[in-house]
Design a protein around this motif. Sequence first.
Motif, PDB file in Angstrom:
ATOM      1  N   LEU A   1       7.161  11.632 -27.653  1.00  0.00           N
ATOM      2  CA  LEU A   1       8.110  10.513 -27.688  1.00  0.00           C
ATOM      3  C   LEU A   1       7.487   9.438 -28.582  1.00  0.00           C
ATOM      4  CD1 LEU A   1       8.909  10.312 -23.856  1.00  0.00           C
ATOM      5  CD2 LEU A   1      10.199  11.514 -25.641  1.00  0.00           C
ATOM      6  N   VAL A   2       8.203   9.042 -29.609  1.00  0.00           N
ATOM      7  CA  VAL A   2       7.633   8.087 -30.573  1.00  0.00           C
ATOM      8  C   VAL A   2       8.597   6.927 -30.771  1.00  0.00           C
ATOM      9  CG1 VAL A   2       6.640   7.796 -32.879  1.00  0.00           C
ATOM     10  CG2 VAL A   2       6.670  10.059 -31.810  1.00  0.00           C
ATOM     11  N   GLU A   3       8.109   5.708 -30.648  1.00  0.00           N
ATOM     12  CA  GLU A   3       8.950   4.535 -30.893  1.00  0.00           C
ATOM     13  C   GLU A   3       8.143   3.442 -31.593  1.00  0.00           C
ATOM     14  OE1 GLU A   3      12.140   4.083 -30.466  1.00  0.00           O
ATOM     15  OE2 GLU A   3      12.597   5.922 -29.322  1.00  0.00           O
ATOM     16  N   THR A   4       8.827   2.727 -32.470  1.00  0.00           N
ATOM     17  CA  THR A   4       8.203   1.603 -33.178  1.00  0.00           C
ATOM     18  C   THR A   4       8.937   0.330 -32.810  1.00  0.00           C
ATOM     19  OG1 THR A   4       7.594   3.053 -34.993  1.00  0.00           O
ATOM     20  CG2 THR A   4       7.603   0.705 -35.466  1.00  0.00           C
ATOM     21  N   PHE A   5       8.190  -0.756 -32.668  1.00  0.00           N
ATOM     22  CA  PHE A   5       8.809  -2.028 -32.280  1.00  0.00           C
ATOM     23  C   PHE A   5       8.225  -3.154 -33.113  1.00  0.00           C
ATOM     24  CE2 PHE A   5       9.310  -5.813 -29.589  1.00  0.00           C
ATOM     25  CZ  PHE A   5      10.651  -5.712 -29.226  1.00  0.00           C
ATOM     26  N   GLU A   6       9.118  -4.040 -33.537  1.00  0.00           N
ATOM     27  CA  GLU A   6       8.684  -5.253 -34.225  1.00  0.00           C
ATOM     28  C   GLU A   6       8.906  -6.428 -33.307  1.00  0.00           C
ATOM     29  OE1 GLU A   6      10.603  -6.328 -37.915  1.00  0.00           O
ATOM     30  OE2 GLU A   6       9.627  -4.662 -38.936  1.00  0.00           O
TER      31      GLU A   6
ATOM     32  N   GLY B   1       2.985  -8.356 -27.852  1.00  0.00           N
ATOM     33  CA  GLY B   1       4.431  -8.186 -27.662  1.00  0.00           C
ATOM     34  C   GLY B   1       4.948  -6.935 -28.347  1.00  0.00           C
ATOM     35  N   ALA B   2       4.380  -6.637 -29.518  1.00  0.00           N
ATOM     36  CA  ALA B   2       4.829  -5.448 -30.263  1.00  0.00           C
ATOM     37  C   ALA B   2       4.398  -4.161 -29.550  1.00  0.00           C
ATOM     38  CB  ALA B   2       4.282  -5.482 -31.691  1.00  0.00           C
ATOM     39  N   VAL B   3       3.157  -4.120 -29.084  1.00  0.00           N
ATOM     40  CA  VAL B   3       2.680  -2.926 -28.365  1.00  0.00           C
ATOM     41  C   VAL B   3       3.470  -2.755 -27.074  1.00  0.00           C
ATOM     42  CG1 VAL B   3       0.713  -1.959 -27.090  1.00  0.00           C
ATOM     43  CG2 VAL B   3       0.360  -2.946 -29.370  1.00  0.00           C
ATOM     44  N   ASP B   4       3.680  -3.866 -26.382  1.00  0.00           N
ATOM     45  CA  ASP B   4       4.454  -3.824 -25.140  1.00  0.00           C
ATOM     46  C   ASP B   4       5.871  -3.314 -25.420  1.00  0.00           C
ATOM     47  OD1 ASP B   4       4.702  -4.513 -22.289  1.00  0.00           O
ATOM     48  OD2 ASP B   4       6.104  -6.058 -22.987  1.00  0.00           O
ATOM     49  N   GLY B   5       6.471  -3.823 -26.490  1.00  0.00           N
ATOM     50  CA  GLY B   5       7.836  -3.407 -26.837  1.00  0.00           C
ATOM     51  C   GLY B   5       7.910  -1.930 -27.182  1.00  0.00           C
ATOM     52  N   ALA B   6       6.950  -1.452 -27.961  1.00  0.00           N
ATOM     53  CA  ALA B   6       6.946  -0.039 -28.353  1.00  0.00           C
ATOM     54  C   ALA B   6       6.743   0.850 -27.121  1.00  0.00           C
ATOM     55  CB  ALA B   6       5.859   0.221 -29.392  1.00  0.00           C
ATOM     56  N   CYS B   7       5.834   0.439 -26.238  1.00  0.00           N
ATOM     57  CA  CYS B   7       5.579   1.232 -25.029  1.00  0.00           C
ATOM     58  C   CYS B   7       6.815   1.236 -24.126  1.00  0.00           C
ATOM     59  CB  CYS B   7       4.371   0.683 -24.269  1.00  0.00           C
ATOM     60  SG  CYS B   7       2.805   0.924 -25.129  1.00  0.00           S
ATOM     61  N   ARG B   8       7.504   0.118 -24.032  1.00  0.00           N
ATOM     62  CA  ARG B   8       8.718   0.065 -23.202  1.00  0.00           C
ATOM     63  C   ARG B   8       9.820   0.964 -23.764  1.00  0.00           C
ATOM     64  NH1 ARG B   8       8.969  -4.105 -19.378  1.00  0.00           N
ATOM     65  NH2 ARG B   8       7.008  -5.260 -19.369  1.00  0.00           N
ATOM     66  N   LEU B   9       9.948   0.983 -25.087  1.00  0.00           N
ATOM     67  CA  LEU B   9      10.945   1.874 -25.684  1.00  0.00           C
ATOM     68  C   LEU B   9      10.619   3.330 -25.367  1.00  0.00           C
ATOM     69  CD1 LEU B   9      11.557   0.264 -29.213  1.00  0.00           C
ATOM     70  CD2 LEU B   9      13.105   0.265 -27.247  1.00  0.00           C
ATOM     71  N   VAL B  10       9.347   3.663 -25.454  1.00  0.00           N
ATOM     72  CA  VAL B  10       8.943   5.031 -25.127  1.00  0.00           C
ATOM     73  C   VAL B  10       9.224   5.326 -23.654  1.00  0.00           C
ATOM     74  CG1 VAL B  10       6.904   6.497 -24.794  1.00  0.00           C
ATOM     75  CG2 VAL B  10       7.256   5.323 -26.974  1.00  0.00           C
TER      76      VAL B  10
ATOM     77  N   PRO C   1       5.706 -12.878 -24.358  1.00  0.00           N
ATOM     78  CA  PRO C   1       6.095 -11.505 -23.988  1.00  0.00           C
ATOM     79  C   PRO C   1       5.348 -10.982 -22.766  1.00  0.00           C
ATOM     80  CG  PRO C   1       5.352 -11.602 -26.293  1.00  0.00           C
ATOM     81  CD  PRO C   1       5.313 -12.996 -25.767  1.00  0.00           C
ATOM     82  N   LEU C   2       4.099 -11.309 -22.605  1.00  0.00           N
ATOM     83  CA  LEU C   2       3.337 -10.833 -21.449  1.00  0.00           C
ATOM     84  C   LEU C   2       2.983 -11.988 -20.516  1.00  0.00           C
ATOM     85  CD1 LEU C   2       1.094  -8.551 -23.642  1.00  0.00           C
ATOM     86  CD2 LEU C   2       2.730  -7.693 -21.947  1.00  0.00           C
TER      87      LEU C   2
ATOM     88  N   ALA D   1       4.253  -2.419 -34.019  1.00  0.00           N
ATOM     89  CA  ALA D   1       3.407  -1.423 -33.355  1.00  0.00           C
ATOM     90  C   ALA D   1       4.225  -0.164 -33.097  1.00  0.00           C
ATOM     91  CB  ALA D   1       2.856  -1.960 -32.040  1.00  0.00           C
ATOM     92  N   ARG D   2       3.517   0.962 -33.075  1.00  0.00           N
ATOM     93  CA  ARG D   2       4.156   2.239 -32.778  1.00  0.00           C
ATOM     94  C   ARG D   2       3.430   2.883 -31.601  1.00  0.00           C
ATOM     95  NH1 ARG D   2       3.565   5.428 -37.623  1.00  0.00           N
ATOM     96  NH2 ARG D   2       1.688   6.347 -36.721  1.00  0.00           N
ATOM     97  N   CYS D   3       4.207   3.450 -30.706  1.00  0.00           N
ATOM     98  CA  CYS D   3       3.623   4.137 -29.553  1.00  0.00           C
ATOM     99  C   CYS D   3       4.096   5.588 -29.568  1.00  0.00           C
ATOM    100  CB  CYS D   3       4.043   3.451 -28.256  1.00  0.00           C
ATOM    101  SG  CYS D   3       3.541   4.360 -26.785  1.00  0.00           S
TER     102      CYS D   3
END
Lengths: 759, 161
Positions: free
Chosen positions: A593-598, A538-547, A716-717, A473-475
């Motif tokens: 701010l853009v981040e991608t997470f796997e 988990g991927a959306v959560d991870g991308a949002c956390r990175l952002v 993850p959640l 996912a990318r946020c």
Amino acid sequence: MSTATREGTIKGRLGDSPPRPDGLAKTQGAFAFAGDLSADGFLWGATLRSPHAHARIRGIDLSAAWKIDGVAAVITAGDVPGKPTYGLISKDQPVFAADVVRYVGEPVAAVAADHPETCRRALAAIVVDYEMLPPLFDPERAIDGSHPPIHPDGNVIRRQRIITGDQSLQGEVIVEGTYELGMQDQAFLGLEAALALPDPGGAGVELFVATQWLHEDRGQIAACLGLAPEEVRLTLGGVGGAFGAREDISLQVHTCLLALRTGRPVRLAYSREESFLGHVHRHPATIWMRHHATAQGSIQRIEARLVLDGGAYASTSSAVLINAVTHVQGPYKCANATVDGYAVRTNNLPCGAMRGFGVVQACFAHEGQMDKLAAACGLDPVEIRLLNAMETGDSLITGQVIENVAPVAECITRVAALPLPDAPVGGRDGDPLDLPGGAGLTADPAHIRRGIGWGVAIKNLMYSEAFDDYATARCTLSNGVASLKFATVEVGQGFVVLAQQIARSVLGVDDVVLEPIDTTIGSAGSTSASRQTWMSGGAVDGACRLVRERLFELVGAQYDIEPVQLAIDGRDVIDTMGTLRVSVSAATAGIELVETFEHHHRPTEELDENGHGNCHTAFAFVAHRAVVDVDPELGLVKVVQVATAQDVGVALNPLSVLGQIEGGIAQGLGLAVMEEIIFTDGRVRNASFTDYLLPTMLDMPTVVAALIEHPDPMAPLGAKGVGEPPTISSTPAIVAAIRDAIGRDLSRVPVRPADICLP
Amino acid sequence: MADNEMYALHVNGTRHEVADAWIGESLLYVLRERLGLLGSKGACEQGECGSCSVLVDDELVCSCLVLAASAVGQAIVTIEGIAPHGAPSDVQRAFVECGAVQCGFCTPGLIMATHALLERTPQPTGSEIREELSGNICRCTGYGRIIEAVQRVAVWRSIEP
Ligand code: FES
Ligand code: FES
């Protein structure tokens, strides 16, 4: 973009049940399903299917079809430029049958024309010369080798044994039974449909399709088209339900081939009858089990033999088999096991994924056994299940230790505490609709018998056996608005609303834009196996956390504060050790701010030849209690109430969870008392909604549901997948209730009127 | 195609010319493929699922079972005509609020059927809801939230008729 602060708290965060972003459009008929898509100058496509279960193709004459006015293309196996076969696990299924057809309904040719009626006429004009071959319908003949191979890969798709502990242990109490399940259809409402747009010069193709897994489709399609994966671009067409039936390729390759051949857009859509033939189904199964227990009822050893009919092609049969054999102990402690399972090839319709994926079959058997064991030990259905209930730290018969939260006993006791229906047989006001037979007015209330039955299940979540089914996912956060990009297929389950909830909770924003669901980002894996909340969540959560980390770095640098001191509070970034408060909108004004997470789950292992190994990722649990009224003379059943308690980890969207529970129970009820694809010599006799019966509003009982919420530290959640468990043990609970009502052993689903009322 | 016809249909208050149509086309096909009204869905084309429900002269019918050419001169209302796009009906709002929509394929038909039911029977009992809407199949929801939505509209209308 206005950055004015909004009043009140953010609505629609995790734990809330906000409206789905696609909900209103769906009520207005404005949501575009795959079958609604069109393009200028498009052609209709259609598929010619085998009328025979097993035959050699001696020749195909297409000349008459080509002569029909309005026909633009007629294609067969010889027109497939790339790999002639496809498949999810082994590529054993031809795009078009070339030399042999192996089931009634197998694609042989396809046409493109100016009108659906022209297509029908063209299909009728194709002459195929078949030479009959002896069909294989009996799975036992596939196992014993008495029928010659019907496919180069042989007649046994997979055999898997589980040999654990003492192989000669004999219990003080022994019960045994043989259980059978018919073939169930997913029967999603939105029929298979796709639109293919060819690139100029045939350099590539764009496909809009209702599927469950865009990237897997793309890989299989590209191979068959002889194109590179990046030359095939997939965008999700609106999906009208899936339930496993869209995990395999159906019309994807055909639609692309017709578009590339004609150089024009092609729409292909199945009719309901064709849909029954065109996708995989739930495996019919025969399961023998013998339980050994102490006189007090503690299970000591299970023996089981499972035979799953995979039909003509492998699809996911080998994975379905693994699920069936590894779940056949149920959610119960058991130290010793002798299990043997087969998934075989026959000339029946191919079988593959359907909600519950092998565990539905296993559960029907182990729950029938639990009731027999209870009776033999003088216990009631609740006592026997509580006595044997599995806990965190227990080992499965595969040796895998259950590390997840495992509230089996709690699920059972919560259901037992839920109220039974307060109305007597026939309801309180004598409405015939409350009786078996309903408006047919066939029931005499004095003869109706009520029964109560139980079903409890364990279900694995995510994929198994060393498969890394990651999600991406990318946020993007800008001007206080978050955008999310993922290839996660929305089939109706509501990931689109969950993704927004996650972003709001992590980032303190109100507005979350969802970008198109397509293959321009990494894979999200399949929408199946109850996995998307965990994996794509988990991927959306991870991308949002990175952002959010980037946001804290930015704000920290601006105000000279350590980023670790910063937190989100409402719509603001605050200094937890100071006084700074700046809105997320202001902090992200004019920047992006853009981040991608796997997200990857923990690795799993393949089973060894004795069925040992940590093959599953995680587990969820559920209990069901059904109350039924039965007319023993006419064999009619009215399911009055289903009570359930489900181990959900955390209910991230309680309304969506309830929707999965109620919808899953409806499908479990269907398998229990109505739904079965019926064959004569491999030919489906009920490929329509007139003859394949689905639960209607009148068939659905009241559902009473309790959510068991213990956040799972591995998730993850904290949330477990909730889609499949409701379908699994609702079926045996309903059948047990019918047995209880009529005092008769029933070992096959769906239970038919004759099973109830004929000697 | 041979056997072509020219006729006009009255849909959602507007007259639509249907030219060059094959006479065998269903109302569902003509609404979707010739008039571009894609809100009515086809899931069985046999009158069994209700996804294609429309009103023809105020009567709820399965448009897959009606020949388009036979609806000439009748007032047809589809999901697109039940409420203006920017002002969803109470039934549409209740379906969204109550979680009655999952994949949404059954939804337009159920919205039509619910409007028709509440016109005839403004305060239906649970049993009446189940009977009246039993011609609409939903494979996703198990119907619980749909029944809840219908009941919510009935309550709204009783408070503010
Ligand atoms: S499509 Fe008309 S009733 Fe199913
Ligand atoms: S919401 Fe999917 S069929 Fe009803």
